[in-house]
Every structure is written in structure tokens, then in C-alpha cells.
Design an enzyme around this catalytic site. Structure first.
Site, mmCIF file in Angstrom:
data_model
loop_
_atom_site.group_PDB
_atom_site.id
_atom_site.type_symbol
_atom_site.label_atom_id
_atom_site.label_comp_id
_atom_site.label_asym_id
_atom_site.label_seq_id
_atom_site.Cartn_x
_atom_site.Cartn_y
_atom_site.Cartn_z
ATOM 1 N N ASP A 1 0.832 -1.205 0.000
ATOM 2 C CA ASP A 1 0.000 0.000 0.000
ATOM 3 C C ASP A 1 0.870 1.259 0.000
ATOM 4 O O ASP A 1 0.350 2.381 -0.043
ATOM 5 C CB ASP A 1 -1.015 -0.004 1.158
ATOM 6 C CG ASP A 1 -0.365 -0.084 2.521
ATOM 7 O OD1 ASP A 1 0.865 -0.169 2.598
ATOM 8 O OD2 ASP A 1 -1.112 -0.053 3.529
ATOM 9 N N SER A 2 2.212 1.056 -0.019
ATOM 10 C CA SER A 2 3.126 2.181 -0.280
ATOM 11 C C SER A 2 2.860 2.741 -1.674
ATOM 12 O O SER A 2 3.364 3.819 -2.014
ATOM 13 C CB SER A 2 4.582 1.734 -0.139
ATOM 14 O OG SER A 2 4.807 0.544 -0.868
ATOM 15 N N LYS B 1 -1.232 -9.405 2.899
ATOM 16 C CA LYS B 1 -0.479 -8.949 4.073
ATOM 17 C C LYS B 1 -1.355 -7.977 4.864
ATOM 18 O O LYS B 1 -2.096 -7.197 4.285
ATOM 19 C CB LYS B 1 0.825 -8.273 3.655
ATOM 20 C CG LYS B 1 1.628 -7.710 4.839
ATOM 21 C CD LYS B 1 3.046 -7.356 4.470
ATOM 22 C CE LYS B 1 3.214 -6.008 3.823
ATOM 23 N NZ LYS B 1 2.746 -4.858 4.627
ATOM 24 N N GLU C 1 9.074 -4.105 10.642
ATOM 25 C CA GLU C 1 9.479 -2.803 10.113
ATOM 26 C C GLU C 1 10.016 -1.891 11.203
ATOM 27 O O GLU C 1 9.370 -1.667 12.227
ATOM 28 C CB GLU C 1 8.278 -2.138 9.400
ATOM 29 C CG GLU C 1 8.640 -0.772 8.826
ATOM 30 C CD GLU C 1 7.667 -0.247 7.788
ATOM 31 O OE1 GLU C 1 6.731 -0.967 7.388
ATOM 32 O OE2 GLU C 1 7.866 0.912 7.358
ATOM 33 N N GLU D 1 -1.501 -5.521 8.662
ATOM 34 C CA GLU D 1 -0.721 -4.893 9.733
ATOM 35 C C GLU D 1 -1.363 -5.121 11.101
ATOM 36 O O GLU D 1 -2.571 -4.906 11.254
ATOM 37 C CB GLU D 1 -0.597 -3.384 9.464
ATOM 38 C CG GLU D 1 0.164 -3.064 8.186
ATOM 39 C CD GLU D 1 0.335 -1.568 7.953
ATOM 40 O OE1 GLU D 1 -0.051 -0.765 8.835
ATOM 41 O OE2 GLU D 1 0.873 -1.209 6.890
ATOM 42 N N ASP E 1 -1.011 -6.112 -0.142
ATOM 43 C CA ASP E 1 -1.451 -5.472 1.106
ATOM 44 C C ASP E 1 -2.959 -5.283 1.126
ATOM 45 O O ASP E 1 -3.552 -4.808 0.142
ATOM 46 C CB ASP E 1 -0.818 -4.072 1.218
ATOM 47 C CG ASP E 1 0.422 -4.062 2.085
ATOM 48 O OD1 ASP E 1 0.574 -4.952 2.944
ATOM 49 O OD2 ASP E 1 1.254 -3.153 1.892
HETATM 50 O O1 KIV Z 1 3.540 -1.120 1.615
HETATM 51 C C1 KIV Z 1 4.730 -1.459 1.680
HETATM 52 O O2 KIV Z 1 5.550 -1.150 0.802
HETATM 53 C C2 KIV Z 1 5.163 -2.236 2.838
HETATM 54 C C3 KIV Z 1 6.630 -2.487 2.979
HETATM 55 C C4 KIV Z 1 7.314 -1.264 3.446
HETATM 56 C C5 KIV Z 1 6.923 -3.647 3.850
HETATM 57 O O3 KIV Z 1 4.371 -2.638 3.617
#
Ligand code: KIV
Length: 271
Positions: A51-52, A120, A189, A122, A90
Site C-alpha cells: 500500500d506504499s 499482508k 518494520e 498490519e 497489502d
Molecule cells: O507497503 C509497503 O511497501 C510495505 C513495505 C514497506 C513492507 O508494507
């Protein structure tokens, strides 16, 4: 022979075997077809459709605005390009917290519409019900502990997490819980290297670090950061492997110059 070389496709089981053998896992983000193809062909083990994307693709200052439809668009593009890597997607903010039914619906949409291999999420104890429900549908889940950017407004800053004993103890417990529930791996992280090493040694599933030192089972970076496309983000843990921003600016300014001077196109570049 290295496990990642003999495997035809990287699966969660291959990652588990890599940890057992002490082979480090290489993971990078990708959000589009062209970049995913390059990254996959270069031999990456895991591609994270992170989600980056909210930051590096869309220009938001946090990951919170990214929607399920948007991550699905990115993930579909990535999956079309990938032949070998495991693709993890994510679950965006608001698509799994607090309601395990919504969480399952979100994860099913990702798996069905994108063809990705895992999701993934959090957090630890606070998302336990959602993790259980998604796993019960046969969807592999990767955890994410330490600095969890979807909770930035709770933390207030992006500084190193779990430096004090209380937060470190919670993280240790959450890692054990995620393993017990059946997650296939955990991203750690921005936490102290010693804590990340201890956690990695205390669980059987692989840990993938970002700003968590070398004692973890693998590493992940955001591709725009490690290629030097982003310039404004320079944390200590980031190793830049290229200055692509300067390369692209150089190429674009040469193109602009050639167009203005009428050097481009020349006779061979026309019909
Ligand atoms: O969204 C992302 O890029 C991440 C990484 C920084 C692990 O969760």
C-alpha cells in the site's frame, strides 16, 4: 543447490524451506506490469504489491487513502507480469480492521480478481479475528509488526518502534500469536536489530525486515526508494542501488533538447 534456484515457482512452502536452510529471502515492492516483469526476471523471491503505492504511485503523504479497488488494479497488473515470484498484496487501511467478515470479503476479492498468492495485514492481537477468518478460507496471510504505517496517526511519527520493554514485549507476543494462527511470514518494520533477531530466532516462520537489521530471514525495500526514483525519503536503513531520478531527468532533458532543435526525429526515424 540453493532452494530458490531449484524451485520452479516461489511458494510459501519454499520460503519456509529457505528459512530452515538459512537462505535469505529477497523481497521488493512493485505496482505495475513493466516493473514487476523486470523484478521477477532479476530473480526476486517475493513481490509485494504494497500500500506504499499510495505514497510512490499516487503521491499521498500516508498509506491511508489507498482503496481496495486501487490495490486490486495494481495487483492485477503485477500478476500478469510475474512467472516465478510469490505475489503478496497489502490489504488497504479500512478493509480488514474491526470486522472479520469485511476482512474476508476484501481478501477474497484480492485473490479472485488479481490472481495473487497471499495477502499482508498490519497488526497482531487487534486483528486476530480477521486473520483467523481469512486463513480459514485457505488464503495465506503475511503479518506486519513494528512500524505499521496504517496506524501513523496513532503513533504520530515514523520513528523506530519497540525500543522500550513494554512495546517490545507486545511485539514478541504478537509474533508468536501470528505464527500460532498460521501466518506464513511476518514483516518486521523499523525495530531494533537485536529485537528483530531475537523474534526471528523464536519463531519457525520467516521474518522479512525493513529497517530491522541483518538478523531476520529476508529483506524488503520499496522499489522506488532503492532505485533512487524517490529523492525526499532517506532513512538510515535505505540502501540506494541507483540514482534513477537523475538518469531519467538526463534522458528527458536530452529528448526535450532534441525535439526543440529539430534533431529528433531524423530521417531514419520516420516513414
Ligand atoms: O507497503 C509497503 O511497501 C510495505 C513495505 C514497506 C513492507 O508494507
Amino acid at each position: 543447490m540453493a532452494i530458490h534456484k531449484t524451485a520452479r515457482k516461489i511458494t510459501t512452502h519454499v520460503l519456509q524451506a529457505m528459512k530452515l536452510k538459512g537462505e535469505k529471502i529477497a523481497m521488493l515492492t512493485a505496482y505495475d506490469y513493466s516493473m514487476a516483469k523486470i523484478v521477477d526476471q532479476a530473480g526476486i523471491d517475493v513481490i509485494l504489491v504494497g500500500d506504499s503505492a499510495a505514497n510512490v504511485m499516487a503521491g499521498y503523504d500516508s498509506t491511508l487513502p489507498l482503496t481496495l479497488n486501487e490495490i486490486i488494479y495494481h495487483a492485477k497488473s503485477v500478476v500478469r507480469a510475474v512467472e516465478k515470484a510469490l505475489v503478496v498484496v497489502d490489504l488497504p487501511f479500512g478493509t480488514y480492521q474491526g470486522n472479520s467478515k469485511i476482512a474476508l470479503d476484501s481478501a477474497i476479492r484480492i485473490m479472485k480478481e488479481t490472481g495473487a498468492h497471499a495477502v499482508k495485514m498490519e497488526g497482531g492481537l487487534q486483528i486476530k479475528e480477521s486473520v483467523i477468518r481469512i486463513l480459514s478460507a485457505g488464503i495465506p496471510v503475511m503479518g506486519h509488526l513494528g512500524l505499521i504505517p496504517q496506524s501513523i496517526h496513532k503513533f504520530g511519527t515514523y520513528v523506530v518502534r519497540a525500543k522500550d520493554k513494554e512495546e517490545a514485549d507486545i511485539l514478541r507476543k504478537d509474533a508468536l500469536l501470528l505464527e500460532e494462527l498460521g501466518c506464513f511470514g511476518i514483516v518486521l518494520e523499523k525495530i531494533p536489530a537485536q529485537l528483530a533477531k531475537e523474534v526471528s530466532e523464536s519463531i519457525k516462520i520467516p521474518t522479512i525486515g525493513i529497517g530491522a537489521g541483518g538478523g531476520v530471514d529476508g529483506q524488503v525495500l520499496v522499489i522506488h526508494d532503492m532505485l533512487g526514483i524517490t529523492q525526499e525519503f532517506s532513512p538510515r536503513f535505505l540502501r540506494r542501488y541507483h540514482d534513477l531520478s537523475a538518469e531519467i531527468k538526463g534522458a528527458v532533458s536530452n529528448y526535450v533538447k532534441d525535439v526543440r532543435s529539430k534533431d529528433f526525429p531524423n530521417e531514419k526515424e520516420q516513414y
